[in-house]
Design a protein around this motif. Structure first.
Motif, PDB file in Angstrom:
ATOM      1  N   ASP A   1      -9.007 -12.947  -0.241  1.00 32.89           N
ATOM      2  CA  ASP A   1      -8.424 -13.674   0.898  1.00 32.89           C
ATOM      3  C   ASP A   1      -9.549 -14.132   1.848  1.00 32.89           C
ATOM      4  OD1 ASP A   1      -5.382 -13.542   2.335  1.00 32.89           O
ATOM      5  OD2 ASP A   1      -7.079 -13.857   3.693  1.00 32.89           O
ATOM      6  N   PRO A   2      -9.399 -15.325   2.454  1.00 29.49           N
ATOM      7  CA  PRO A   2     -10.460 -15.761   3.382  1.00 29.49           C
ATOM      8  C   PRO A   2     -10.606 -14.841   4.593  1.00 29.49           C
ATOM      9  CG  PRO A   2      -8.757 -17.475   3.092  1.00 29.49           C
ATOM     10  CD  PRO A   2      -8.337 -16.319   2.287  1.00 29.49           C
ATOM     11  N   ASN A   3      -9.534 -14.121   4.942  1.00 29.42           N
ATOM     12  CA  ASN A   3      -9.612 -13.249   6.121  1.00 29.42           C
ATOM     13  C   ASN A   3     -10.102 -11.849   5.736  1.00 29.42           C
ATOM     14  OD1 ASN A   3      -8.444 -11.188   8.073  1.00 29.42           O
ATOM     15  ND2 ASN A   3      -8.173 -13.110   9.170  1.00 29.42           N
ATOM     16  N   PRO A   4     -11.155 -11.332   6.421  1.00 38.38           N
ATOM     17  CA  PRO A   4     -11.693 -10.016   6.021  1.00 38.38           C
ATOM     18  C   PRO A   4     -10.699  -8.867   6.219  1.00 38.38           C
ATOM     19  CG  PRO A   4     -12.804 -10.848   7.993  1.00 38.38           C
ATOM     20  CD  PRO A   4     -11.954 -11.950   7.482  1.00 38.38           C
ATOM     21  N   VAL A   5      -9.826  -8.986   7.243  1.00 40.15           N
ATOM     22  CA  VAL A   5      -8.856  -7.898   7.462  1.00 40.15           C
ATOM     23  C   VAL A   5      -7.869  -7.846   6.292  1.00 40.15           C
ATOM     24  CG1 VAL A   5      -7.094  -6.970   9.023  1.00 40.15           C
ATOM     25  CG2 VAL A   5      -9.072  -8.132   9.964  1.00 40.15           C
ATOM     26  N   ALA A   6      -7.454  -9.028   5.828  1.00 41.19           N
ATOM     27  CA  ALA A   6      -6.539  -9.071   4.677  1.00 41.19           C
ATOM     28  C   ALA A   6      -7.241  -8.522   3.430  1.00 41.19           C
ATOM     29  CB  ALA A   6      -6.068 -10.500   4.440  1.00 41.19           C
ATOM     30  N   ARG A   7      -8.538  -8.836   3.271  1.00 44.69           N
ATOM     31  CA  ARG A   7      -9.284  -8.317   2.107  1.00 44.69           C
ATOM     32  C   ARG A   7      -9.341  -6.790   2.173  1.00 44.69           C
ATOM     33  NH1 ARG A   7     -12.972 -12.500   3.416  1.00 44.69           N
ATOM     34  NH2 ARG A   7     -14.693 -11.098   3.912  1.00 44.69           N
ATOM     35  N   PHE A   8      -9.569  -6.270   3.383  1.00 42.95           N
ATOM     36  CA  PHE A   8      -9.628  -4.814   3.569  1.00 42.95           C
ATOM     37  C   PHE A   8      -8.270  -4.175   3.246  1.00 42.95           C
ATOM     38  CE2 PHE A   8      -8.960  -1.394   6.863  1.00 42.95           C
ATOM     39  CZ  PHE A   8      -9.655  -0.413   6.173  1.00 42.95           C
ATOM     40  N   MET A   9      -7.196  -4.776   3.787  1.00 42.20           N
ATOM     41  CA  MET A   9      -5.852  -4.223   3.547  1.00 42.20           C
ATOM     42  C   MET A   9      -5.499  -4.286   2.057  1.00 42.20           C
ATOM     43  SD  MET A   9      -4.382  -3.260   6.428  1.00 42.20           S
ATOM     44  CE  MET A   9      -2.625  -3.508   6.354  1.00 42.20           C
ATOM     45  N   ALA A  10      -5.908  -5.371   1.400  1.00 44.80           N
ATOM     46  CA  ALA A  10      -5.639  -5.488  -0.037  1.00 44.80           C
ATOM     47  C   ALA A  10      -6.406  -4.407  -0.799  1.00 44.80           C
ATOM     48  CB  ALA A  10      -6.043  -6.877  -0.531  1.00 44.80           C
ATOM     49  N   GLY A  11      -7.665  -4.164  -0.395  1.00 49.15           N
ATOM     50  CA  GLY A  11      -8.472  -3.122  -1.030  1.00 49.15           C
ATOM     51  C   GLY A  11      -7.830  -1.753  -0.871  1.00 49.15           C
TER      52      GLY A  11
ATOM     53  N   ALA B   1       0.848  -1.201   0.000  1.00 47.49           N
ATOM     54  CA  ALA B   1       0.000   0.000   0.000  1.00 47.49           C
ATOM     55  C   ALA B   1       0.880   1.247   0.000  1.00 47.49           C
ATOM     56  CB  ALA B   1      -0.924  -0.003   1.209  1.00 47.49           C
ATOM     57  N   LYS B   2       1.989   1.180   0.732  1.00 48.31           N
ATOM     58  CA  LYS B   2       2.906   2.330   0.762  1.00 48.31           C
ATOM     59  C   LYS B   2       3.648   2.462  -0.572  1.00 48.31           C
ATOM     60  CE  LYS B   2       3.763   2.246   5.699  1.00 48.31           C
ATOM     61  NZ  LYS B   2       4.592   1.683   6.749  1.00 48.31           N
TER      62      LYS B   2
ATOM     63  N   VAL C   1      -4.850  -1.527  -3.234  1.00 48.45           N
ATOM     64  CA  VAL C   1      -5.253  -1.285  -4.628  1.00 48.45           C
ATOM     65  C   VAL C   1      -5.676   0.179  -4.794  1.00 48.45           C
ATOM     66  CG1 VAL C   1      -6.899  -1.870  -6.452  1.00 48.45           C
ATOM     67  CG2 VAL C   1      -6.014  -3.671  -4.992  1.00 48.45           C
ATOM     68  N   ALA C   2      -6.485   0.670  -3.846  1.00 49.75           N
ATOM     69  CA  ALA C   2      -6.993   2.042  -3.950  1.00 49.75           C
ATOM     70  C   ALA C   2      -5.842   3.056  -3.971  1.00 49.75           C
ATOM     71  CB  ALA C   2      -7.937   2.337  -2.786  1.00 49.75           C
ATOM     72  N   ARG C   3      -4.870   2.836  -3.088  1.00 52.35           N
ATOM     73  CA  ARG C   3      -3.757   3.796  -3.024  1.00 52.35           C
ATOM     74  C   ARG C   3      -2.922   3.730  -4.298  1.00 52.35           C
ATOM     75  NH1 ARG C   3      -1.523   4.037   3.057  1.00 52.35           N
ATOM     76  NH2 ARG C   3      -0.622   5.891   2.229  1.00 52.35           N
TER      77      ARG C   3
ATOM     78  N   ARG D   1       2.857   1.521  -3.644  1.00 52.83           N
ATOM     79  CA  ARG D   1       2.013   1.907  -4.789  1.00 52.83           C
ATOM     80  C   ARG D   1       2.650   1.513  -6.124  1.00 52.83           C
ATOM     81  NH1 ARG D   1      -0.622   7.576  -2.856  1.00 52.83           N
ATOM     82  NH2 ARG D   1      -0.227   7.274  -0.681  1.00 52.83           N
ATOM     83  N   LEU D   2       3.008   0.250  -6.244  1.00 51.49           N
ATOM     84  CA  LEU D   2       3.658  -0.217  -7.464  1.00 51.49           C
ATOM     85  C   LEU D   2       2.597  -0.645  -8.471  1.00 51.49           C
ATOM     86  CD1 LEU D   2       6.353  -2.433  -5.697  1.00 51.49           C
ATOM     87  CD2 LEU D   2       6.631  -0.098  -6.556  1.00 51.49           C
ATOM     88  N   PRO D   3       2.561  -0.016  -9.633  1.00 52.84           N
ATOM     89  CA  PRO D   3       1.517  -0.381 -10.603  1.00 52.84           C
ATOM     90  C   PRO D   3       1.517  -1.877 -10.922  1.00 52.84           C
ATOM     91  CG  PRO D   3       2.706   1.577 -11.342  1.00 52.84           C
ATOM     92  CD  PRO D   3       3.427   1.077 -10.131  1.00 52.84           C
ATOM     93  N   GLY D   4       2.698  -2.497 -10.903  1.00 50.91           N
ATOM     94  CA  GLY D   4       2.784  -3.918 -11.226  1.00 50.91           C
ATOM     95  C   GLY D   4       2.172  -4.825 -10.171  1.00 50.91           C
ATOM     96  N   SER D   5       1.847  -4.277  -8.995  1.00 49.52           N
ATOM     97  CA  SER D   5       1.320  -5.129  -7.929  1.00 49.52           C
ATOM     98  C   SER D   5      -0.210  -5.216  -7.952  1.00 49.52           C
ATOM     99  CB  SER D   5       1.777  -4.607  -6.560  1.00 49.52           C
ATOM    100  OG  SER D   5       1.194  -3.352  -6.305  1.00 49.52           O
TER     101      SER D   5
END
Lengths: 407, 127
Positions: free
Chosen positions: A180-190, A163-164, A193-195, A166-170
């Motif tokens: 991800d099965p874990n909601p916290v991981a889904r939130f962090m992934a979101g 998230a820090k 992506v947003a950043r 901000r690599l376009p390739g990621s």
């Protein structure tokens, strides 16, 4: 949290003390049980009691010594780490502005951490140039590998780093991490992506990513607050994602609510019609969010008049409150009579919101408040009108004699 | 990339608890001829303002012991100083910017920001 390092020794120490206590207490209980049956002498019980107390004291002593030693050792360690980060900050800054050569060879954890911290703080061409440099040095690759770890903490720290960075390739791996099965991981992934998307140029590639991201957000099934935070982080890319979300007629209510909140918070007037069309939505939270968005936008177009008036009579209190706030932006000839009526609502909050909206409506609204303060058939409506006028510092000589600062 | 400054030689106080942000500001402004002093919280920021003259204040809103806007209020109302103030914040929401502007902020910049743009703004305000 007082610890940043040495999780394993601390866990082992606490486990050891816990086991010691367990053995001590177990022996104590067993000895007392034997004594109850007159099977052991008193002196044996006393000796066991002293031993158990000594074990507890030893445990406390060990724990205290560990905590003190930890602080003595970790403070200089943290200071040294900060110094290394600062050194790398200086160096990366020099690389970015071409006063130092690009580092070569394998870069350590401090170099990577400093690079990601700097990237998080840069914007525009500097940010893009730094991202290009990070991709060239392949600093993001270890984080992408860690996304596949079975340990949640490893995945979360990788998502935080990405998230820090901000690599376009990621973007691709991050979109997959939103499942991800874990909601916290889904939130962090979101969030990551947003950043990353927030710095993408407004081109066809971003539009394509926005469509996939809208779908991923839907599948992530996050609570509205979490989805809202992700959408807020999109910044300039928010409109394109919101447009993709609003296109979906079957969008779940929590996501509609989050999208409407972002419309209001980012003052995205191009989505006024989307908000208006959802004032009569089946879900009350969405109805409230649509009205709140209009109030934040400061707009109530003609087609919003009837839905807002209807919403002032909604069964749900918080929907009526938001409707009263949105009504402040209707034409005064429409808003004043309906707000005058909702001043007599059974809810204090609706009366307050109605009175405040009347105040915003200018002379007509203020005149209505004065009239209500003097002779509204509902005493609570009259009191509220008087209170709002007093709060706004508007004094009228024609107020009734009973009206005072405590009204 | 290049950083270009007009070499204005101004005394700038940066109040930011984030060591990386503060260091980046220092690295950006110092080669441009500015003298940079860094404070990490509200109380040390207020002490620095009392201790010496500054031509510009760069202020973060969220500080460990309070809001950066308290320093702005202190500067405008207690010290009655009219020096330009750039407020930095991670919040794009207009109400934060409105609050800062009402208290007398000259500029409201959201994080992340471009170092070159900030340097240009500092040069403009101190030039």
């Amino acid at each position: 949290m007082w610890r940043r390092f040495a999780d394993i020794p601390y866990t082992l120490l606490v486990f050891g003390i816990f086991m010691l206590e367990l053995v001590g207490l177990g022996t104590l209980i067993w000895t007392f049980a034997l004594r109850t049956g007159q099977l052991v002498p008193d002196v044996f019980v006393e000796q066991t009691l002293i031993a158990a107390t000594a074990i507890t004291a030893l445990g406390l002593l060990l724990l205290t010594a560990y905590i003190l030693a930890y602080h003595v050792l970790s403070v200089p360690r943290e200071r040294r780490r900060q110094q290394r980060l600062e050194t790398w900050t200086d160096r990366w800054f020099g690389v970015l502005f071409s006063t130092e050569p690009t580092p070569t060879g394998r870069l350590g954890a401090d170099a990577t951490a400093a690079a990601f911290e700097i990237r998080e703080r840069l914007k525009g061409s500097e940010g893009k140039e730094f991202s290009r440099l990070l991709e060239e040095l392949r600093l993001g690759e270890p984080l992408l590998d860690r996304l596949r770890s079975f340990r949640l903490t490893t995945r979360l720290s990788a998502l935080d780093g990405l998230a820090k960075a901000r690599l376009p390739g990621s973007i691709g791996p991050l979109m997959r991490a939103m499942l991800d099965p874990n909601p916290v991981a889904r939130f962090m992934a979101g969030r990551a992506v947003a950043r990353t998307m927030s710095e993408m140029p407004p081109d066809a590639r971003r539009d394509e990513v926005a469509l996939t991201f809208a779908r991923a957000l839907e599948l992530a099934a996050l609570p509205p607050g979490a989805s809202g935070e992700i959408l807020l982080l999109l910044e300039d890319a928010a409109p394109v994602v919101l447009a993709a979300l609003f296109l979906d007629g079957r969008l779940p209510a929590p996501l509609v609510r989050a999208a409407l909140d972002v419309v209001g918070r980012h003052r995205l007037r191009e989505f006024t019609d989307e908000a208006v069309s959802r004032i009569t939505y089946r879900d009350r939270e969405v109805r409230a969010a649509a009205l709140r968005a209009l109030a934040r936008l400061g707009i109530a177009p003609p087609q919003a008049s009837d839905p807002i008036v209807i919403a002032l009579n909604d069964d749900t209190e918080f929907v009526r409150v938001q409707a009263a706030r949105a009504a402040a932006y209707l034409p005064p000839e429409v808003a004043v009579p309906v707000l005058q009526g909702s001043m007599g609502d059974s809810s204090w909050w609706v009366r307050r919101a109605s009175a405040e909206s009347l105040l915003k409506l200018g002379p007509k609204g203020i005149g209505t408040l004065w009239a209500a303060a003097n002779k509204h058939p509902d005493v609570f409506a009259g009191d509220m009108a008087a209170q709002v006028l007093l709060d706004a510092g508007i004094k009228a000589p024609q107020f009734g004699s009973g009206l005072s600062e405590t009204a | 990339l290049r950083l270009e400054s007009k070499k204005a030689m101004s005394a700038i106080l940066v109040v930011d608890d984030d060591p990386i942000s503060a260091r980046l500001l220092e690295l950006t402004l110092t080669p441009g001829g500015h003298q940079v002093e860094v404070a990490r919280d509200v109380s040390s920021g207020q002490r620095a303002l009392l201790a010496g003259h500054h031509d510009l204040l760069i202020l973060d809103i969220f500080l460990p012991d309070g809001s950066g806007l308290e320093i702005l209020r202190f500067l405008r109302e207690d010290l009655k100083q009219a020096i330009p103030v750039i407020v930095l914040s991670g919040h794009r929401q207009e109400d934060f910017a409105d609050r800062a502007t009402k208290l007398g902020a000259t500029q409201y910049v959201t994080k992340p920001f471009s170092l070159r743009d900030l340097l240009a703004e500092v040069d403009r305000l101190t030039g």
